[in-house]
Design a protein around this motif. Structure first.
Motif, PDB file in Angstrom:
ATOM      1  N   UNK A 307       0.832  -1.207   0.000  1.00 39.50           N
ATOM      2  CA  UNK A 307       0.000   0.000   0.000  1.00 39.50           C
ATOM      3  C   UNK A 307       0.866   1.257   0.000  1.00 39.50           C
ATOM      4  N   UNK A 308       1.911   1.239   0.821  1.00 41.18           N
ATOM      5  CA  UNK A 308       2.770   2.432   0.907  1.00 41.18           C
ATOM      6  C   UNK A 308       3.526   2.659  -0.400  1.00 41.18           C
ATOM      7  N   UNK A 309       3.910   1.563  -1.072  1.00 45.73           N
ATOM      8  CA  UNK A 309       4.556   1.693  -2.377  1.00 45.73           C
ATOM      9  C   UNK A 309       3.629   2.400  -3.354  1.00 45.73           C
ATOM     10  N   UNK A 310       2.362   2.002  -3.369  1.00 49.86           N
ATOM     11  CA  UNK A 310       1.389   2.622  -4.276  1.00 49.86           C
ATOM     12  C   UNK A 310       1.207   4.091  -3.927  1.00 49.86           C
ATOM     13  N   UNK A 311       1.024   4.379  -2.650  1.00 47.87           N
ATOM     14  CA  UNK A 311       0.797   5.769  -2.267  1.00 47.87           C
ATOM     15  C   UNK A 311       2.032   6.638  -2.508  1.00 47.87           C
ATOM     16  N   UNK A 312       3.212   6.081  -2.267  1.00 46.40           N
ATOM     17  CA  UNK A 312       4.438   6.850  -2.510  1.00 46.40           C
ATOM     18  C   UNK A 312       4.584   7.212  -3.980  1.00 46.40           C
ATOM     19  N   UNK A 313       4.057   6.370  -4.858  1.00 46.68           N
ATOM     20  CA  UNK A 313       4.152   6.632  -6.298  1.00 46.68           C
ATOM     21  C   UNK A 313       3.169   7.701  -6.765  1.00 46.68           C
ATOM     22  N   UNK A 314       2.285   8.144  -5.874  1.00 47.28           N
ATOM     23  CA  UNK A 314       1.306   9.159  -6.251  1.00 47.28           C
ATOM     24  C   UNK A 314       0.112   8.598  -6.989  1.00 47.28           C
ATOM     25  N   UNK A 315      -0.227   7.327  -6.732  1.00 49.11           N
ATOM     26  CA  UNK A 315      -1.374   6.703  -7.385  1.00 49.11           C
ATOM     27  C   UNK A 315      -2.489   6.461  -6.366  1.00 49.11           C
ATOM     28  N   UNK A 316      -3.682   6.238  -6.894  1.00 51.90           N
ATOM     29  CA  UNK A 316      -4.815   5.889  -6.053  1.00 51.90           C
ATOM     30  C   UNK A 316      -4.740   4.415  -5.673  1.00 51.90           C
TER      31      UNK A 316
END
Length: 341
Positions: A307-316
């Motif tokens: 989840x943090x990887x996704x959020x760090x990338x600036x994605x939903x």
């Protein structure tokens, strides 16, 4: 305090839909917000009579009256809380499109027939205006659209994405060998199939958009976008290497993005997680949904690194979470661009 007037255009099963849409707009914009989008569904307390059982499994997917009755029953007996999209379920009849008379129906899915003897032979997938399954699905969509105004929303229908479709038509084991032995030919067949796939999707999309000017609606997983977002996935991705994923699945993703712009991707199971960095390397990837799958820890503490990887990338990020883990994830993830189901 005076209550705001009821929105007469809102679906009857979701009278606060205008408020919910503003939350969805903030979700896609990654706008600052006080909480995530929440898709909460529960029994409504209504007790309508369920539709009668079908005599033939094909009716589950292609009898307009039966599909409409199932939708009406489900919508009447469901409370749509938070930002739950007031649409009926997934129109799985799309899986039969173009597949000829050997499609098999079950009570929970539609099975594709194997129609390809080799990569060199014809695909034997025949969508288009003369395909009987396309016409039957069109009739279902039109019946639902007749009933929908003021009551509910109708989402788009489609065949599975081309990367999975080719594997199903060829037979998964044989197609995995094809990927290993002749990637250029696999990509060429994907490109050939893609143009037919787009034409069929655009026809069915047009049936909905002609009658329903309500933004972009996907009944599964329950998405709304003010403009358009394309939903896609790859079930075979859990069985192929990162290099194969980049050359084959991402080739289709690139084609989809060139045609449609932003994409929402369904990442299914721990064996597919290794492809997340590749997916997140593409600027058009707007949202990633993760489902752990059977036999795995559910969405919650176990998957926080992803989840943090996704959020760090600036994605939903889109996750279905057991009730006991909701507070845990909400307290540890940014609310911007997060939907918790």
């Amino acid at each position: 305090m005076t209550q705001p007037p009821e929105d007469k255009a809102a679906p009857a099963c979701k009278p606060d839909w205008e408020r919910a849409k503003r939350r969805w707009e903030a979700f896609w914009d990654l706008a600052r917000t006080d909480r995530p989008c929440m898709d909460v569904r529960a029994p409504s307390g209504a007790r309508p009579d369920p539709p009668p059982p079908v005599q033939d499994l094909e009716q589950l997917y292609f009898d307009p009256d039966h599909v409409a009755a199932r939708w009406e029953y489900a919508l009447a007996s469901t409370y749509f809380g938070g930002e739950a999209v007031p649409a009926g379920g997934f129109l799985m009849g799309g899986y039969a499109i173009g597949c000829g008379p050997d499609v098999r129906f079950a009570d929970n899915t539609v099975w594709h027939p194997v129609t390809m003897d080799s990569l060199d032979g014809p695909v034997r997938w025949h969508p288009g205006p003369d395909d009987p399954w396309t016409r039957k699905l069109e009739a279902v969509l039109r019946r639902l659209l007749d009933l929908a105004p003021g009551r509910f929303l109708v989402g788009y229908a489609m065949q599975v994405p081309c990367n999975d479709l080719l594997a199903l038509l060829r037979g998964v084991d044989d197609f995995l060998m094809d990927l290993a032995q002749d990637m250029p030919k696999c990509r060429a067949r994907l490109e050939e199939t893609f143009e037919l796939w787009v034409a069929t999707f655009e026809f069915l999309r047009g049936v909905v958009d002609e009658r329903q000017q309500a933004g972009c609606v996907w009944g599964w997983p329950g998405l709304w976008h003010p403009d358009f977002i394309k939903v896609t996935q790859s079930d075979i991705s859990c069985m192929i290497s990162g290099e194969m994923f980049e050359q084959y699945v991402m080739h289709e993703m690139d084609l989809l993005a060139e045609r449609y712009g932003p994409l929402w991707y369904h990442l299914d199971g721990p064996d597919a997680v290794r492809h997340a960095p590749t997916l997140l390397s593409r600027p058009y990837l707007r949202a990633l949904q993760y489902i752990p799958g059977a036999g795995q820890p559910p969405n919650g503490p176990h998957w926080m690194d992803l989840y943090r990887l996704v959020q760090k990338s600036g994605r939903c990020l889109d996750i279905s979470v057991p009730r006991e883990h909701v507070e845990y994830v909400v307290r540890r993830l940014r609310p911007e661009g997060l939907v918790v189901r």
